[in-house]
Design an enzyme around this catalytic site. Structure first.
Site, mmCIF file in Angstrom:
data_model
loop_
_atom_site.group_PDB
_atom_site.id
_atom_site.type_symbol
_atom_site.label_atom_id
_atom_site.label_comp_id
_atom_site.label_asym_id
_atom_site.label_seq_id
_atom_site.Cartn_x
_atom_site.Cartn_y
_atom_site.Cartn_z
ATOM 1 N N ILE A 280 0.813 -1.213 0.000
ATOM 2 C CA ILE A 280 0.000 0.000 0.000
ATOM 3 C C ILE A 280 0.850 1.269 0.000
ATOM 4 C CG2 ILE A 280 -1.998 -1.080 1.069
ATOM 5 C CD1 ILE A 280 -1.085 -0.015 3.749
ATOM 6 N N GLY A 281 2.169 1.119 0.069
ATOM 7 C CA GLY A 281 3.029 2.302 0.058
ATOM 8 C C GLY A 281 4.493 1.926 0.005
ATOM 9 N N ARG A 282 5.314 2.899 -0.370
ATOM 10 C CA ARG A 282 6.761 2.697 -0.421
ATOM 11 C C ARG A 282 7.464 3.921 0.129
ATOM 12 N NH1 ARG A 282 5.441 0.570 -5.573
ATOM 13 N NH2 ARG A 282 5.821 -1.668 -5.740
ATOM 14 N N SER B 52 13.576 3.623 1.780
ATOM 15 C CA SER B 52 14.259 2.358 2.083
ATOM 16 C C SER B 52 13.318 1.354 2.722
ATOM 17 C CB SER B 52 15.444 2.622 3.019
ATOM 18 O OG SER B 52 15.006 3.256 4.214
ATOM 19 N N VAL C 281 9.110 -0.728 2.509
ATOM 20 C CA VAL C 281 7.858 -1.067 1.830
ATOM 21 C C VAL C 281 6.776 -1.185 2.894
ATOM 22 C CG1 VAL C 281 6.640 -2.815 0.487
ATOM 23 C CG2 VAL C 281 9.008 -2.271 -0.066
ATOM 24 N N VAL C 282 5.589 -0.662 2.612
ATOM 25 C CA VAL C 282 4.471 -0.739 3.551
ATOM 26 C C VAL C 282 3.417 -1.675 2.971
ATOM 27 C CG1 VAL C 282 2.706 0.532 4.818
ATOM 28 C CG2 VAL C 282 4.919 1.611 4.337
ATOM 29 N N LYS D 234 5.410 -1.726 8.138
ATOM 30 C CA LYS D 234 6.522 -1.095 7.428
ATOM 31 C C LYS D 234 7.710 -2.043 7.516
ATOM 32 C CE LYS D 234 9.282 3.182 7.558
ATOM 33 N NZ LYS D 234 9.452 4.477 8.281
ATOM 34 N N ASP E 223 9.957 16.807 9.535
ATOM 35 C CA ASP E 223 9.607 16.381 8.174
ATOM 36 C C ASP E 223 8.093 16.411 7.973
ATOM 37 O OD1 ASP E 223 10.231 15.612 5.585
ATOM 38 O OD2 ASP E 223 10.129 13.472 6.034
#
Length: 406
Positions: A30-32, A35, A37-38, A53, A153
């Site tokens: 579902i996400g990246r 460094s 991957v989710v 994660k 951030d």
């Protein structure tokens, strides 16, 4: 939203992550991150869904120094997340696992995804919707600062939405503890959201450093971006964009600002103060008139008959208002030809048609460049020097470097 799977997205084998696999069943991506991957994952015992994660920390992909940095940063993130656990607008760390080659962080699953994706779909948000998002974000920032934590951030990509469109602040990889009077000098974050003092600190060894105020600058950039659909600071040459940031050069000239109140513009101007001492704190920002609710007088003591009559008149009045709002105002041919984008109904029609035709936002004014939202570099540590900063066509010239220093 499920993402395509590449060779680098293969799941760790059972032996490398036995403890994690015993408790969770990993599903689609579902996400990246830079460094990591989710993935969506399911708790084997309860069937509850979470997000995990996964970070590879093997010597095959990283040097020993990089391995140590990633592990230290992840452990610091885990420590901070446990410290702020329980806040309604900060992501909750459910579980964590560490093997010789992988690290796993299990979080709440935020089904609506990133605020960035939501903004991309909507183009720009209303003041009402923006008020709700920014109030929640500032409450989270205020809580962090009260616990001597600076995020460093903040950006729409790191703000997640749940099923009820409530936000959760995530990605504490650059977060750190900051005691009273302590200053930081490390240069990190995403260029478009960096505060002026961070940039100045990287260019001047005598600069005293920066503090928690950098988070409030980022909040100002986010507030501007949500309402305009494009960031306040952008130039095709990054070196000039950084100078715009350091000088606080931004404008309310795009068509979207025609419908915005002076109150929200005032809040933005007080958050985007170049001098960190003059910038609002999170608590002060929450007290700004933009977030004030209209408090009514004491409730009336009405009889049941009176309450019924009030309800009837309210319904009739609401019906008339709704009916009048749907009546089209007279539109002359000359007004349409002169400036079609100045007319709000036509503007929305143009936006919707353009988005469906091209699949992305289309520029409408000289001061707008929504593409800047998609051109931010991944969060990283990057030195800013005359020999290293680059524009769109290579290394910067000495004249451009002088522009930034001046």
């Amino acid at each position: 939203m499920t993402l395509d799977v590449g060779p680098e997205d293969e799941l760790p084998d059972w032996a490398a992550a036995k403890e994690f696999y015993q408790k969770y069943d990993p599903k689609d991506i579902i996400g990246r991150g830079v460094s990591s991957v989710v993935r969506r994952c399911v708790h084997r015992a309860t069937g509850d869904e979470f997000a995990v994660k996964i970070m590879e920390v093997s010597a095959e992909r990283l040097s020993l120094e990089q391995l140590e940095e990633v592990r230290d940063a992840t452990r610091r993130e885990m420590h901070i997340l446990r410290q702020v656990a329980g806040h309604p607008h900060i992501i909750t760390l459910i579980d964590s696992y560490e093997s010789s080659s992988f690290m796993f962080l299990v979080f709440d699953l935020m089904r609506k995804g990133e605020l960035f994706d939501y903004l991309t779909e909507k183009v720009a948000l209303s003041e009402k919707e923006t008020r709700s998002i920014m109030r929640s974000l500032l409450e989270a920032v205020s809580f962090l600062h009260a616990n001597n934590i600076v995020h460093r951030d903040l950006k729409p990509e790191n703000i997640l939405l749940d099923d009820n469109m409530q936000i959760r602040l995530s990605d504490f990889g650059f977060s750190c503890h900051l005691e009273a009077g302590e200053k930081l000098r490390e240069l990190c974050g995403t260029p478009g959201y960096l505060a002026p003092e961070i940039l100045k600190c990287s260019m001047d060894e005598t600069h005293p450093g920066y503090g928690k105020e950098v988070d409030l600058w980022a909040c100002g950039v986010i507030l501007f971006t949500l309402l305009a659909g494009s960031p306040p600071f952008w130039h095709r040459r990054q070196i000039l964009m950084l100078r715009m940031i350091m000088e606080g050069q931004y404008q309310f000239t795009s068509p979207e600002w025609d419908d915005r109140s002076n109150t929200v513009k005032d809040l933005i101007s007080k958050l985007l103060q170049v001098d960190p001492e003059a910038r609002l704190t999170a608590e002060q920002a929450l007290q700004h008139p933009f977030f004030e609710r209209c408090e009514g007088s004491q409730p009336w003591n009405l009889t049941p008959r009176q309450r019924f009559r009030v309800a009837v008149w309210t319904i009739l009045a609401a019906g008339r208002v709704a009916l009048s709002s749907h009546r089209l105002r007279p539109l002359t041919k000359n007004a349409l030809l002169r400036d079609p984008y100045a007319l709000r109904p036509v503007r929305r029609l143009i936006d919707n048609c353009a988005f469906r035709l091209y699949g992305h936002w289309v520029k409408k004014g000289e001061q707008q460049n929504r593409a800047a939202l998609f051109q931010h570099q991944p969060p990283r540590l990057f030195p800013i020097a005359a020999t290293e900063l680059e524009g769109d066509s290579g290394a910067i010239t000495e004249d451009e470097a002088t522009l930034v220093r001046s």
